[in-house]
Motif scaffolding. Structure first.
Motif, PDB file in Angstrom:
ATOM      1  N   SER A  79     -65.287  13.487  10.887  1.00  0.00           N
ATOM      2  CA  SER A  79     -64.799  12.738   9.698  1.00  0.00           C
ATOM      3  C   SER A  79     -65.430  13.325   8.457  1.00  0.00           C
ATOM      4  O   SER A  79     -64.649  13.644   7.556  1.00  0.00           O
ATOM      5  CB  SER A  79     -64.834  11.157  10.076  1.00  0.00           C
ATOM      6  N   ASN A  80     -66.728  13.530   8.669  1.00  0.00           N
ATOM      7  CA  ASN A  80     -67.541  14.097   7.420  1.00  0.00           C
ATOM      8  C   ASN A  80     -66.924  15.211   7.135  1.00  0.00           C
ATOM      9  O   ASN A  80     -66.942  15.696   5.937  1.00  0.00           O
ATOM     10  CB  ASN A  80     -69.058  14.128   7.760  1.00  0.00           C
ATOM     11  N   VAL A  81     -66.874  15.976   8.043  1.00  0.00           N
ATOM     12  CA  VAL A  81     -66.281  17.763   7.975  1.00  0.00           C
ATOM     13  C   VAL A  81     -65.029  17.528   7.459  1.00  0.00           C
ATOM     14  O   VAL A  81     -64.388  18.182   6.394  1.00  0.00           O
ATOM     15  CB  VAL A  81     -66.491  18.313   9.203  1.00  0.00           C
ATOM     16  N   SER A  82     -63.972  16.758   7.479  1.00  0.00           N
ATOM     17  CA  SER A  82     -62.681  16.716   7.062  1.00  0.00           C
ATOM     18  C   SER A  82     -62.835  15.953   5.485  1.00  0.00           C
ATOM     19  O   SER A  82     -61.995  16.818   4.722  1.00  0.00           O
ATOM     20  CB  SER A  82     -61.871  15.499   7.779  1.00  0.00           C
ATOM     21  N   HIS A  83     -63.659  15.138   5.264  1.00  0.00           N
ATOM     22  CA  HIS A  83     -63.702  14.736   3.932  1.00  0.00           C
ATOM     23  C   HIS A  83     -64.287  15.914   3.114  1.00  0.00           C
ATOM     24  O   HIS A  83     -63.840  16.045   2.000  1.00  0.00           O
ATOM     25  CB  HIS A  83     -64.748  13.452   3.909  1.00  0.00           C
ATOM     26  N   LYS A  84     -65.416  16.791   3.565  1.00  0.00           N
ATOM     27  CA  LYS A  84     -66.028  17.933   3.021  1.00  0.00           C
ATOM     28  C   LYS A  84     -64.829  19.011   2.640  1.00  0.00           C
ATOM     29  O   LYS A  84     -64.867  19.473   1.718  1.00  0.00           O
ATOM     30  CB  LYS A  84     -67.235  18.404   3.615  1.00  0.00           C
ATOM     31  N   THR A  85     -64.123  19.079   3.834  1.00  0.00           N
ATOM     32  CA  THR A  85     -62.892  20.124   3.570  1.00  0.00           C
ATOM     33  C   THR A  85     -62.154  19.740   2.506  1.00  0.00           C
ATOM     34  O   THR A  85     -61.667  20.455   1.568  1.00  0.00           O
ATOM     35  CB  THR A  85     -62.066  20.249   4.951  1.00  0.00           C
ATOM     36  N   GLU A  86     -61.721  18.518   2.202  1.00  0.00           N
ATOM     37  CA  GLU A  86     -60.723  17.970   1.241  1.00  0.00           C
ATOM     38  C   GLU A  86     -61.252  18.102  -0.309  1.00  0.00           C
ATOM     39  O   GLU A  86     -60.824  18.697  -1.043  1.00  0.00           O
ATOM     40  CB  GLU A  86     -60.590  16.383   1.458  1.00  0.00           C
ATOM     41  N   GLU A  87     -62.828  17.803  -0.181  1.00  0.00           N
ATOM     42  CA  GLU A  87     -63.298  18.309  -1.595  1.00  0.00           C
ATOM     43  C   GLU A  87     -63.334  19.648  -1.647  1.00  0.00           C
ATOM     44  O   GLU A  87     -62.974  19.992  -3.097  1.00  0.00           O
ATOM     45  CB  GLU A  87     -64.977  17.857  -1.446  1.00  0.00           C
ATOM     46  N   VAL A  88     -63.534  20.631  -0.722  1.00  0.00           N
ATOM     47  CA  VAL A  88     -63.754  21.847  -1.205  1.00  0.00           C
ATOM     48  C   VAL A  88     -62.261  22.446  -1.428  1.00  0.00           C
ATOM     49  O   VAL A  88     -62.074  23.134  -2.504  1.00  0.00           O
ATOM     50  CB  VAL A  88     -64.216  22.849   0.205  1.00  0.00           C
ATOM     51  N   ILE A  89     -61.229  21.936  -0.874  1.00  0.00           N
ATOM     52  CA  ILE A  89     -59.644  22.188  -1.211  1.00  0.00           C
ATOM     53  C   ILE A  89     -59.416  21.950  -2.794  1.00  0.00           C
ATOM     54  O   ILE A  89     -58.777  22.587  -3.482  1.00  0.00           O
ATOM     55  CB  ILE A  89     -58.909  21.516  -0.177  1.00  0.00           C
ATOM     56  N   THR A  90     -59.841  20.714  -2.864  1.00  0.00           N
ATOM     57  CA  THR A  90     -59.645  20.101  -4.253  1.00  0.00           C
ATOM     58  C   THR A  90     -60.331  21.029  -5.408  1.00  0.00           C
ATOM     59  O   THR A  90     -59.771  21.394  -6.347  1.00  0.00           O
ATOM     60  CB  THR A  90     -60.200  18.527  -4.399  1.00  0.00           C
TER      61      THR A  90
END
Length: 108
Positions: A79-90
């Motif tokens: 879940s944390n990795v998924s949130h960080k991925t979204e932050e990087v994409i944004t």
């Protein structure tokens, strides 16, 4: 094996040895002594089996708990990795938009 299991095994072994010595030095007929020894061995066998079953149950519970903790930790990590991925994409999308804007100014 844990300290509790070692302690229980030592107590059971000591009790078995003590019982065997007590029976051997008791003034009884040979057949009675053999019957008492057999009974003592059977009792020790049952006690050891009970101790083994209890230890097995404790190990199963610990393994189940560890497995559940690992599953929870893995889920949290994903879940944390998924949130960080979204932050990087944004962040990357924002930078891309800035670069497109700069490029549009240069093309005029």
């Amino acid at each position: 094996m844990s300290n509790n299991s070692n302690t229980i095994a030592a107590i059971l072994a000591g009790a078995a040895v003590g019982a065997a010595l007590g029976i051997l030095f008791a003034p009884d007929k040979g057949s009675k002594t053999r019957a008492k020894i057999k009974e003592g061995i059977d009792d020790a066998k049952h006690n050891l089996q009970d101790s083994f079953e209890a230890s097995s149950e404790v190990l199963k519970e610990k393994f189940t708990s560890a497995t559940q903790n690992l599953d929870g930790t893995l889920t949290d990590m994903l879940s944390n990795v998924s949130h960080k991925t979204e932050e990087v994409i944004t962040f990357l999308e924002s930078k891309l938009a800035d670069l497109k804007a700069q490029n549009a100014k240069l093309q005029k």
